[in-house]
Write an enzyme that holds these catalytic residues in place. Structure first.
Site: not given
Ligand code: CAA
Length: 389
Positions: A124, A127, A131, A158, A344, A371, A373-375
């Protein structure tokens, strides 16, 4: 990259293929229609070792590698993507997080029963207001005055497998003053039978309808400190690194969906006649078949590459974020494109609920959304390539 499958890999792939044909194929359409969570087949998947493939046997898993996981997940998803995501969430988002960050007691108590498939696990993070912007977490975890537990309040949305899960790895702000905010996030293992845990509405979804998804509410939920996963403030990194693993699973799910649609399209193009010939003899159909095949095989290579990178990281600790995001991005967009072409090629029959093609199409869509988005995947890939993170 050595792409030859070992005997062990072929064995797990064949086992999963046979299981999916025997146990899941007969109920897939019914599960999609009713949205009923398939407890019985999930229990059987556990007995086969599919719910904790990479977890060592000492913690209730099958003790295999990431490629074995991907091969099995591809076969299950090829028959039913809803079973695929239940398996993926259990393996990657729940078990992997506890295996990597849990202590011995947490592994014995909260990993073993879920990896063996007796209980179901979930994750989880999302929120209502966060997302894609996953760091913007408002759920709070406040340490009690005697330091024995965290009092958790907030709403998560979700949550895949939320209605069925016994345990959930949940992320909350334990230090609201932290700057940047993500450094105040911690991870917790939640027992869904405890007071203060409530399930909200179940989402009515377009696809993967049998994989139940719901909101959850925490009202003064008391989580003992022993159930914090990792260090305080380490939660966001745990969430992200667990998603690196999870995205390989979703890529494998997408590959399975695309393969199912492709095989149906090829069979139809060989049989169906129009204007006095098989439609497969028309160049416009041939172009679609050729492009579908190339994109599927390219997805497979990216996924197997990501699986090998994850496996390597167990020794080196090197992050495989890039490989994982590339595999998820390409495979999910391939699944959407291939299922569109498959409809199609089938024409009206592709649009009918009499065939599973329209289900593949509906199921494919979510792989471009959950997990990350593509973006988001493009953002992750570009930042890494440009050296911005
Ligand atoms: N592994 C380890 N650490 C990581 C990491 C990774 N892959 N990616 C980032 N970090 C760390 C960074 O090193 C950074 O660390 P510091 O505090 O030391 O600086 C910290 O995390 C923050 O990183 P960012 O500055 O890159 O963070 P951001 O706010 O710009 O966001 C993002 C990064 C990639 C956009 C992230 O928010 C993201 O992945 N968003 C998508 C969320 C998502 O995938 N949700 C899925 C929900 S679960 C689901 O969908 C399950 C289901 O239903 C099946």
């Amino acid at each position: 990259m050595d792409l030859r499958l070992s005997d062990e890999h072929r064995m797990i792939r064949d086992m999963a293929r046979e299981f999916a044909q025997k146990e899941i194929a007969p109920i897939a359409a019914h599960c999609d229609e009713t949205g009923e969570f398939p407890y019985e087949t999930v229990r059987k998947m556990g007995a086969q070792g599919f719910m904790g493939i990479e977890v060592p046997e000492e913690y209730g898993g099958a003790g295999m590698d990431t490629l074995a996981y991907v091969l099995a997940l591809e076969e299950i998803s090829k028959v039913d993507a809803a079973h695929g995501v239940i398996m993926s969430v259990n393996n990657s988002l729940y078990c992997y997080g506890i295996l990597r960050y849990g202590n011995e007691e947490q592994k014995q108590r909260y990993l073993r029963p879920v990896a063996s498939g007796q209980l179901i696990g979930a994750y989880a993070l999302t929120e209502p207001q966060s997302g894609s912007d996953a760091g913007n977490i408002r759920t709070t975890a406040t340490l009690s005055p005697d330091g024995s537990c965290y009092v958790i309040n907030g709403t998560k949305s979700w949550i895949s497998s939320g209605p069925a899960a016994k345990y959930i790895v949940l992320f909350a702000q334990s230090d609201p003053e932290a700057q940047p905010r993500h450094r105040g996030v911690s991870a917790f293992i939640i027992d869904t039978d405890e007071p203060g845990f409530h399930r909200g509405k179940t989402e009515p979804k377009l696809g993967i309808r049998a994989s139940a998804t719901c909101e959850i509410h925490l009202e003064d939920y008391r989580c003992p400190v022993e159930r914090r996963l990792g260090q305080e403030g380490e939660g966001f990194k745990i969430a992200m690194s667990v998603l690196d693993a999870g995205r390989i699973g979703i890529a494998a799910q997408a590959l399975g969906i695309a393969e199912a649609a492709y095989e149906a399209a090829v069979a139809y193009a060989r049989e169906r006649e129009a204007f006095g010939q098989k439609i497969g003899e028309f160049q416009m159909i041939q172009q679609k078949i050729a492009d579908m095949k190339c994109r599927i095989e390219a997805s497979r290579l990216l996924i197997y590459q990501a699986a090998l990178a994850k496996e390597e990281s167990k020794q080196t600790g090197r992050r495989y974020t890039l490989e994982s995001s590339m595999a998820k991005l390409f495979a999910s967009e391939t699944a959407m494109w291939v299922t569109t072409q498959a409809i199609q090629i089938h024409g009206g029959m592709g649009y009918s609920k009499e065939l599973p093609i329209e289900r593949y199409f509906r199921d494919a869509k979510v792989t471009e959304i959950y997990e990350g988005t593509s973006e988001i995947q493009r953002m992750v890939i570009a930042r890494l390539e440009l050296g911005l993170r």
